[in-house]
Design an enzyme around this catalytic site. Sequence first.
Site, PDB file in Angstrom:
ATOM      1  N   HIS A  90       0.853  -1.194   0.000  1.00 43.37           N
ATOM      2  CA  HIS A  90       0.000   0.000   0.000  1.00 43.37           C
ATOM      3  C   HIS A  90       0.883   1.236   0.000  1.00 43.37           C
ATOM      4  CE1 HIS A  90       0.522   0.962   4.357  1.00 43.37           C
ATOM      5  NE2 HIS A  90       0.489  -0.341   4.546  1.00 43.37           N
ATOM      6  N   ASP A  92      -0.442   4.386   0.746  1.00 41.66           N
ATOM      7  CA  ASP A  92      -0.889   5.377   1.722  1.00 41.66           C
ATOM      8  C   ASP A  92      -0.116   5.176   3.019  1.00 41.66           C
ATOM      9  OD1 ASP A  92      -2.471   2.936   2.252  1.00 41.66           O
ATOM     10  OD2 ASP A  92      -3.399   4.155   3.812  1.00 41.66           O
ATOM     11  N   ASP A 123       6.549   1.054   5.924  1.00 38.33           N
ATOM     12  CA  ASP A 123       5.117   0.741   5.939  1.00 38.33           C
ATOM     13  C   ASP A 123       4.339   1.721   5.090  1.00 38.33           C
ATOM     14  OD1 ASP A 123       2.658  -0.340   6.718  1.00 38.33           O
ATOM     15  OD2 ASP A 123       2.556   0.863   8.530  1.00 38.33           O
ATOM     16  N   GLU A 156      -5.141   1.687   3.126  1.00 36.04           N
ATOM     17  CA  GLU A 156      -5.007   0.617   4.115  1.00 36.04           C
ATOM     18  C   GLU A 156      -4.947   1.167   5.534  1.00 36.04           C
ATOM     19  OE1 GLU A 156      -3.179  -2.236   6.833  1.00 36.04           O
ATOM     20  OE2 GLU A 156      -2.329  -0.309   6.197  1.00 36.04           O
ATOM     21  N   GLU A 157      -4.240   2.264   5.720  1.00 38.39           N
ATOM     22  CA  GLU A 157      -4.047   2.794   7.057  1.00 38.39           C
ATOM     23  C   GLU A 157      -5.323   3.391   7.647  1.00 38.39           C
ATOM     24  OE1 GLU A 157      -1.584   2.029   8.608  1.00 38.39           O
ATOM     25  OE2 GLU A 157       0.253   2.093   7.438  1.00 38.39           O
ATOM     26  N   HIS A 423       4.341   3.672  12.184  1.00 43.63           N
ATOM     27  CA  HIS A 423       3.254   4.442  12.804  1.00 43.63           C
ATOM     28  C   HIS A 423       3.759   5.436  13.852  1.00 43.63           C
ATOM     29  CE1 HIS A 423      -0.326   1.575  11.707  1.00 43.63           C
ATOM     30  NE2 HIS A 423       0.608   1.589  10.767  1.00 43.63           N
TER      31      HIS A 423
END
Length: 454
Positions: A90, A92, A123, A156-157, A423
């Site tokens: 992903h 995003d 990520d 996705e996030e 994150h």
Amino acid sequence: MTPNPIAETVASLMPRAKSELAELVAFQSVADWAQFPKSESEAAANWVADALRAEGFEDVALLDTPDGTQSVYGFLPGPAGAPTVLLYAHYDVQPPLDDAAWISPAFELTERDGRWYGRGAADCKGGFIMHLLALRALKANGGVPVNVKVIAEGSEEQGTGGLQQYAEAHPELLAADTIVIGDAGNFRPGLPTVTATLRGMCLLKVKVDTLAGNLHSGMFGGAAPDALAALIRVLDSLRAADGSTTVDGLASDAVWEGLQYPEADFRADAKVLDGVELIGAGTVADRLWARPAVTVLGIDCPPVVGATPSVQASAGALISLRVPPGVDTAEAIKLLEAHLVAHTPWRARLQVEVVGQGQPFQADTESPAYASMRAALEAAYPGQEMQISGMGGSIPLCNTLTSLYPEAEMLLIGLSEPEAQIHAVNESVSPDELERLSVAEALFLVNYAASKRG
């Protein structure tokens, strides 16, 4: 040792990979238009699409998904009769959180202490670059031996389910014999790991109302029901004294039987302050991979600066519940909603809104694809055996793909090892991990194609 031409090719491609990752990280592709312009995500999607076209992919398309974002699809044909492998990543990313806490700018890839720092570096923009590296190495060494589909998700996030809904409406699009999800990570840098389980998740917004408007705390405090105090009571009911998650009716005593996570290692990875206790019961692996976990993600209430002496009429929160394998997320949501209602004091008015959800996932680690991946990882990481772990995070698409393609094998690998700090501020990727996992993915495709030829 016999030279590995695929490994040599990937090594030679690493400078290009760094440049491309820097370009991709520069897009502020947070799929929340209240925080970042939609144009940033659209630009990132176009960059991914152009990269696929440059590698010879056909049918490259920007898919407008129901949540208002775009996922990028492409197909690279392989030899006649070859199996089809779907590669997922992903583009995003999470918001950068506190810009001032980043040592280098969040959206500027920066090399420091042997790692590359930037939001999405691990990520999961790095996961997309990993796929490109693997395919380029194969093309330079005899060609890609399978049909390849790539899907790069755009939300996705956010957990808004756009790609899941699109896939369900177009079930033929992502059909494959094997699916490689490039959004997990090694248990430790240098320790090749596949992820066998994922917790599901649900996001709930809650709002408590008690008064028609705020009141002077001196005149009314002590009798007027305080919405913020009521909310605090509700949120506190979600944890036992030791910090374990307590949702009425939801089991929280499952045990993880596989790879264990030493407490000292976890404390270091999580950067727990000296003297502060961990929360919950059981082993760390039990708590992370086998049991539910509730987190209060945010609270709507007056900030300290500028606060007035008032009894609050309304307060709200965003709650996340991670759902372990073996538990249905829809059932967990019902239990959580019932718990919140039952624990709301003073007959305060409670509103609950489900804003995101995804089912937990459990892979079949005995499948033939796992044998191909084991050989590939152990070749890419000489002297190391492949490990199988769980992951506390959620990738809702996994269950959608499993339900759409029940015969497909699914493997989860990626760049999100503990030092990556995904994150969080100062997210980074290890270029060594990117290099070795790209080699492993390329070797996996070779091994898998050979196993299908029998």
